[in-house]
Design a protein around this motif. Structure first.
Motif: not given
Length: 151
Positions: A76-80, A134-135, A126-130, A13-14
């Motif tokens: 939030s963008l999420a991949w499950d 990569q995930a 990347r700066r939002s949740a470094w 989740s990002y």
């Protein structure tokens, strides 16, 4: 005998909001076009109606791009592991994701909201949740299942 097994990218989740990169890009473009217009005016014999029209067009474009940046969706963008979802203050919806631009430290993504058949453009950085960057990239660039096999 060769066995080819595909593993899905891990769930992630990002957070997504206003993009610093997008703001810098818009500002740079606005300053460069303003510089070109200033050079054009100084190279002209006398400023005329064309210069005024160009300046007004530049002003409208700069104001519109600033307004668009201020309206950037946040959520939030999420991949499950099976599908992507976009969550904002109002709802969570399944989306089909497409990468439009990859700048390594930021992405421009087009999210096609399946329920509404509308499009949301987001710039995860990347700066939002470094720690999770990569995930997110692994999930974004992994082979996605066909939409009909997700449902």
């Amino acid at each position: 005998i060769e066995i080819n097994t595909m593993h899905s990218a891990p769930a992630v989740s990002y957070p997504v909001g206003r993009s610093y990169f997008q703001a810098c890009l818009l500002t740079t473009l606005a300053l460069l076009t303003a510089l070109v217009m200033v050079v054009w005016v100084f190279q002209s014999a006398l400023p005329d109606l064309r210069h005024v029209a160009a300046a007004l067009l530049w002003l409208l474009t700069a104001a519109w791009s600033t307004w668009q940046w201020l309206q950037t969706p946040s959520g939030s963008l999420a991949w499950d592991g099976r599908c992507w979802t976009w969550s904002d203050a109002r709802s969570t919806q399944a989306v089909q994701l497409a990468v439009v631009l990859d700048m390594q430290s930021c992405l421009l993504l087009r999210l096609h909201v399946l329920a509404d058949q509308c499009t949301v453009w987001v710039w995860p950085e990347r700066r939002s949740a470094w720690v999770r960057w990569q995930a997110l990239r692994r999930a974004v660039f992994s082979q996605q299942p066909k939409p009909e096999s997700v449902l």
